[in-house]
Design a protein around this motif. Structure first.
Motif, PDB file in Angstrom:
ATOM      1  N   UNK A   1       0.885  -1.164   0.000  1.00 49.71           N
ATOM      2  CA  UNK A   1       0.000   0.000   0.000  1.00 49.71           C
ATOM      3  C   UNK A   1       0.923   1.213   0.000  1.00 49.71           C
ATOM      4  N   UNK A   2       1.078   1.837  -1.151  1.00 53.15           N
ATOM      5  CA  UNK A   2       2.024   2.948  -1.253  1.00 53.15           C
ATOM      6  C   UNK A   2       1.613   4.146  -0.390  1.00 53.15           C
ATOM      7  N   UNK A   3       0.329   4.344  -0.215  1.00 53.08           N
ATOM      8  CA  UNK A   3      -0.139   5.465   0.602  1.00 53.08           C
ATOM      9  C   UNK A   3       0.258   5.304   2.064  1.00 53.08           C
ATOM     10  N   UNK A   4       0.402   4.047   2.484  1.00 49.47           N
ATOM     11  CA  UNK A   4       0.764   3.758   3.877  1.00 49.47           C
ATOM     12  C   UNK A   4       2.225   3.337   4.022  1.00 49.47           C
ATOM     13  N   UNK A   5       2.959   3.302   2.911  1.00 58.60           N
ATOM     14  CA  UNK A   5       4.352   2.846   2.944  1.00 58.60           C
ATOM     15  C   UNK A   5       4.470   1.489   3.632  1.00 58.60           C
ATOM     16  N   UNK A   6       3.573   0.599   3.297  1.00 62.28           N
ATOM     17  CA  UNK A   6       3.482  -0.693   3.964  1.00 62.28           C
ATOM     18  C   UNK A   6       3.511  -1.825   2.947  1.00 62.28           C
ATOM     19  N   UNK A   7       4.221  -2.889   3.302  1.00 64.85           N
ATOM     20  CA  UNK A   7       4.270  -4.089   2.482  1.00 64.85           C
ATOM     21  C   UNK A   7       3.740  -5.257   3.292  1.00 64.85           C
ATOM     22  N   UNK A   8       3.090  -6.174   2.605  1.00 60.20           N
ATOM     23  CA  UNK A   8       2.483  -7.332   3.244  1.00 60.20           C
ATOM     24  C   UNK A   8       3.018  -8.614   2.608  1.00 60.20           C
ATOM     25  N   UNK A   9       3.020  -9.687   3.379  1.00 61.20           N
ATOM     26  CA  UNK A   9       3.352 -11.000   2.842  1.00 61.20           C
ATOM     27  C   UNK A   9       2.298 -11.982   3.353  1.00 61.20           C
ATOM     28  N   UNK A  10       1.429 -12.384   2.445  1.00 62.27           N
ATOM     29  CA  UNK A  10       0.422 -13.389   2.776  1.00 62.27           C
ATOM     30  C   UNK A  10       1.041 -14.754   2.515  1.00 62.27           C
TER      31      UNK A  10
END
Length: 119
Positions: free
Chosen positions: A72-81
């Motif tokens: 989520x670029x707006x939140x500067x967050x990366x996820x790993x499912x």
């Protein structure tokens, strides 16, 4: 200065799922490529998955079809499912980011989060 804060690790049975999150904060102009690495006991740190700012992804062969990286670029967050977890996925998972700050281009690592998959 830029910091990465990871969350979501834990203990799960084989076949189960977990989602890791990593949020970047600090002196950020743009967070470029973000990725997840892992290091199992006695082994070298290895790339699990990465994602560019535009959403292009890359996966290690060992996790293709089971893990999904997103951001989520707006939140500067990366996820790993992580789905269909196996005991061999047990490792400390580290978030990594290439960040353009207001004065430099830096590589940043998170503190790591432990994922344990029981058989």
């Amino acid at each position: 200065q830029v910091q990465l804060v990871e969350s979501g690790g834990g203990l799960v049975q084989a076949g189960g799922s977990l989602t890791l999150s990593c949020a970047a904060s600090g002196d950020i102009f743009r967070v470029n490529t973000m990725g997840w690495y892992r290091q199992a006991p006695g082994k070298q740190r290895e790339l699990v998955a990465s994602i560019t700012y535009g959403g292009n992804t890359n996966y290690a062969d060992s996790v293709k079809g089971r893990f999904t990286i997103s951001r989520d670029n707006a939140k500067n967050t990366v996820y790993l499912q992580m789905n269909s977890l196996k005991p061999e996925d047990t490792a400390v998972y580290y978030c990594n980011a290439l960040v353009t700050t207001n004065s430099a281009y830096v590589e940043v690592w998170g503190q790591g989060t432990l994922v344990t998959v029981s058989s």
